[in-house]
Design a protein around this motif. Structure first.
Motif, PDB file in Angstrom:
ATOM      1  N   TYR A 114       3.076  21.218  40.047  1.00 22.54           N
ATOM      2  CA  TYR A 114       4.530  21.260  40.186  1.00 22.54           C
ATOM      3  C   TYR A 114       4.981  20.168  41.156  1.00 22.54           C
ATOM      4  O   TYR A 114       4.684  20.229  42.349  1.00 22.54           O
ATOM      5  CB  TYR A 114       4.984  22.623  40.709  1.00 22.54           C
TER       6      TYR A 114
ATOM      7  N   TYR B  79       8.548  17.840  42.185  1.00 25.84           N
ATOM      8  CA  TYR B  79       9.996  17.859  42.027  1.00 25.84           C
ATOM      9  C   TYR B  79      10.631  16.658  42.717  1.00 25.84           C
ATOM     10  O   TYR B  79      10.206  16.262  43.807  1.00 25.84           O
ATOM     11  CB  TYR B  79      10.590  19.141  42.614  1.00 25.84           C
TER      12      TYR B  79
ATOM     13  N   LYS C 241      15.363  15.002  35.505  1.00 25.70           N
ATOM     14  CA  LYS C 241      14.480  16.014  34.915  1.00 25.70           C
ATOM     15  C   LYS C 241      13.454  16.532  35.921  1.00 25.70           C
ATOM     16  O   LYS C 241      12.894  17.620  35.753  1.00 25.70           O
ATOM     17  CB  LYS C 241      13.757  15.451  33.693  1.00 25.70           C
TER      18      LYS C 241
ATOM     19  N   ASN D  10      13.466  20.170  37.338  1.00 28.56           N
ATOM     20  CA  ASN D  10      13.124  21.323  36.511  1.00 28.56           C
ATOM     21  C   ASN D  10      11.679  21.776  36.719  1.00 28.56           C
ATOM     22  O   ASN D  10      10.818  20.991  37.125  1.00 28.56           O
ATOM     23  CB  ASN D  10      13.322  20.989  35.036  1.00 28.56           C
ATOM     24  N   THR D  11      11.421  23.036  36.409  1.00 25.73           N
ATOM     25  CA  THR D  11      10.063  23.575  36.406  1.00 25.73           C
ATOM     26  C   THR D  11       9.558  23.633  34.971  1.00 25.73           C
ATOM     27  O   THR D  11      10.221  24.210  34.099  1.00 25.73           O
ATOM     28  CB  THR D  11      10.022  24.984  37.012  1.00 25.73           C
ATOM     29  N   TYR D  12       8.392  23.022  34.761  1.00 27.45           N
ATOM     30  CA  TYR D  12       7.750  23.028  33.452  1.00 27.45           C
ATOM     31  C   TYR D  12       6.427  23.774  33.551  1.00 27.45           C
ATOM     32  O   TYR D  12       5.787  23.798  34.605  1.00 27.45           O
ATOM     33  CB  TYR D  12       7.482  21.597  32.979  1.00 27.45           C
TER      34      TYR D  12
ATOM     35  N   ARG E  76       6.237  23.562  28.501  1.00 24.56           N
ATOM     36  CA  ARG E  76       7.544  24.147  28.177  1.00 24.56           C
ATOM     37  C   ARG E  76       8.472  24.119  29.388  1.00 24.56           C
ATOM     38  O   ARG E  76       8.051  24.379  30.514  1.00 24.56           O
ATOM     39  CB  ARG E  76       7.374  25.583  27.686  1.00 24.56           C
ATOM     40  N   LEU E  77       9.760  23.828  29.127  1.00 26.85           N
ATOM     41  CA  LEU E  77      10.773  23.913  30.173  1.00 26.85           C
ATOM     42  C   LEU E  77      11.001  25.382  30.518  1.00 26.85           C
ATOM     43  O   LEU E  77      11.378  26.182  29.658  1.00 26.85           O
ATOM     44  CB  LEU E  77      12.079  23.274  29.696  1.00 26.85           C
TER      45      LEU E  77
ATOM     46  N   GLU F 268      15.545  25.377  34.362  1.00 29.30           N
ATOM     47  CA  GLU F 268      16.391  24.182  34.337  1.00 29.30           C
ATOM     48  C   GLU F 268      17.357  24.254  35.514  1.00 29.30           C
ATOM     49  O   GLU F 268      18.032  25.263  35.720  1.00 29.30           O
ATOM     50  CB  GLU F 268      17.157  24.103  33.022  1.00 29.30           C
TER      51      GLU F 268
ATOM     52  N   ASN G   1      16.394  30.241  33.418  1.00 27.79           N
ATOM     53  CA  ASN G   1      15.090  30.649  33.941  1.00 27.79           C
ATOM     54  C   ASN G   1      14.407  31.515  32.891  1.00 27.79           C
ATOM     55  O   ASN G   1      14.846  32.635  32.620  1.00 27.79           O
ATOM     56  CB  ASN G   1      15.251  31.423  35.249  1.00 27.79           C
TER      57      ASN G   1
ATOM     58  N   CYS H 248       4.442  31.957  31.669  1.00 30.48           N
ATOM     59  CA  CYS H 248       5.133  31.170  30.657  1.00 30.48           C
ATOM     60  C   CYS H 248       5.253  32.007  29.385  1.00 30.48           C
ATOM     61  O   CYS H 248       4.255  32.540  28.900  1.00 30.48           O
ATOM     62  CB  CYS H 248       4.352  29.887  30.377  1.00 30.48           C
TER      63      CYS H 248
END
Length: 338
Positions: free
Chosen positions: A284, A286, A294, A297-299, A305-306, A309, A318, A326
């Motif tokens: 992670y 940021y 972008k 965001n947490t992927y 996968r997003l 946002e 969320n 996920c």
């Protein structure tokens, strides 16, 4: 004034403070480097106990904490004072107040009032932030103990210069921390902060061992700490010493205080730092201070996968499951989500 914790008495009524890694030796009538701990005839006192200079209700994302109760509010407090002298400090008006003016100011408030206000505000945590919370340790500790009893979480936003003794005292009531890792060079810390890098690295590792949820922030300053090699070293340290699950926030610098000769960080440098962190194996990473990027965001680290946002400090979506997974691939997303 309140008698300080974590100090020893020396000959000639001098004292040694063991709160932060400066470990100041303080003669009678003088303060430590923080300007808010004073030796009065061989007794060390906190000058800022219950003397609040700032209190606000913030989104937890402002700390920044992205993996700790996202979307919640955090009641945030500070006193004047700091044990660093960063020439790029965003809050220098309050952090350097004792150094500039030679006295302490603030609004009187008790730990009971802090916790009551936090509960009334709907906050789920109290953040000790804006200035360096280590320097108002006694007050933060009393607030944290009471908050813990009332079901509130406690968050430190810190430069990471506290001693192991301080962490041992605080950590049963400390649930999360965002620590500034300002650079990976001793020369940077000496020149810009009047401090050392090594104690910060040791604090980061100790916090991780204590089980405190940890996120790391690096303010990237053009020409000072933006070299790709140095950024790779920071990413490797986080991966190897703190774990790849530790979020790394790389944030944009704007000229302020005494460092006015450097321009705002170009967006492409932040995006490069983001890529370097991901290439190093961090789950992670940021970007900060560039709303809409972008990198906010947490992927999912597994399938991409997003999941969360964001725009600035606001959460737009969320999709992490209540179990912290996920919904696409079932991978565990590290953090505190409930």
């Amino acid at each position: 004034m309140r008698e300080a914790l974590l100090y020893e008495r020396l000959e000639g009524r001098e004292v040694r403070c063991h709160l932060c890694n400066h470990r100041c030796r303080i003669p009678p009538g003088k303060t430590g480097l923080c300007g808010v701990r004073k030796n009065e005839e061989g007794v060390l006192y906190s000058l800022v106990y219950g003397q609040i200079i700032a209190r606000h209700v913030d989104p937890i994302e402002k700390k920044p904490l992205f993996h700790f109760l996202p979307g919640s509010l955090s009641y945030s407090i500070a006193t004047v004072g700091c044990n660093f002298q960063c020439d790029f400090c965003q809050n220098f008006e309050i952090s350097q107040f004792p150094r500039h003016y030679g006295y302490v100011t603030g609004e009187r408030i008790s730990p009971e009032e802090v916790v009551a206000e936090a509960l009334r505000s709907g906050s789920r945590s109290i953040s000790y932030t804006y200035t360096e919370p280590t320097v108002y340790f006694e007050f933060a500790l009393d607030c944290a103990r009471l908050a813990d009893e009332k079901g509130l979480k406690n968050v430190f936003v810190s430069n990471g210069y506290m001693t192991p003794e301080a962490l041992d005292t605080l950590h049963p009531h400390l649930h999360a921390a965002n620590i500034d890792l300002k650079a990976f060079r001793e020369e940077f810390y000496a020149r810009h902060c009047k401090a050392r890098l090594k104690p910060v690295l040791e604090t980061l590792k100790y916090l991780k061992r204590l089980g405190v949820w940890l996120e790391v922030t690096t303010l990237i300053i053009p020409g000072e700490n933006d070299d790709p090699g140095e950024l790779r070293e920071i990413a490797a340290f986080i991966r190897d010493e703190l774990g790849p699950e530790t979020p790394w926030h790389v944030t944009r610098f704007y000229p302020t205080y005494r460092l006015l000769t450097r321009p705002p960080t170009p967006v492409e440098i932040l995006q490069r730092a983001y890529s370097l962190g991901r290439e190093a194996g961090l789950k992670y990473v940021y970007t900060g201070n560039i709303p809409g990027d972008k990198g906010e965001n947490t992927y999912c680290w597994s399938c991409g996968r997003l999941l969360i946002e964001r725009y600035g400090f606001r959460i737009l979506k969320n999709e992490i499951t209540p179990e912290g997974r996920c919904p696409e691939c079932g991978a565990v997303i590290d953090g505190l989500w409930e």
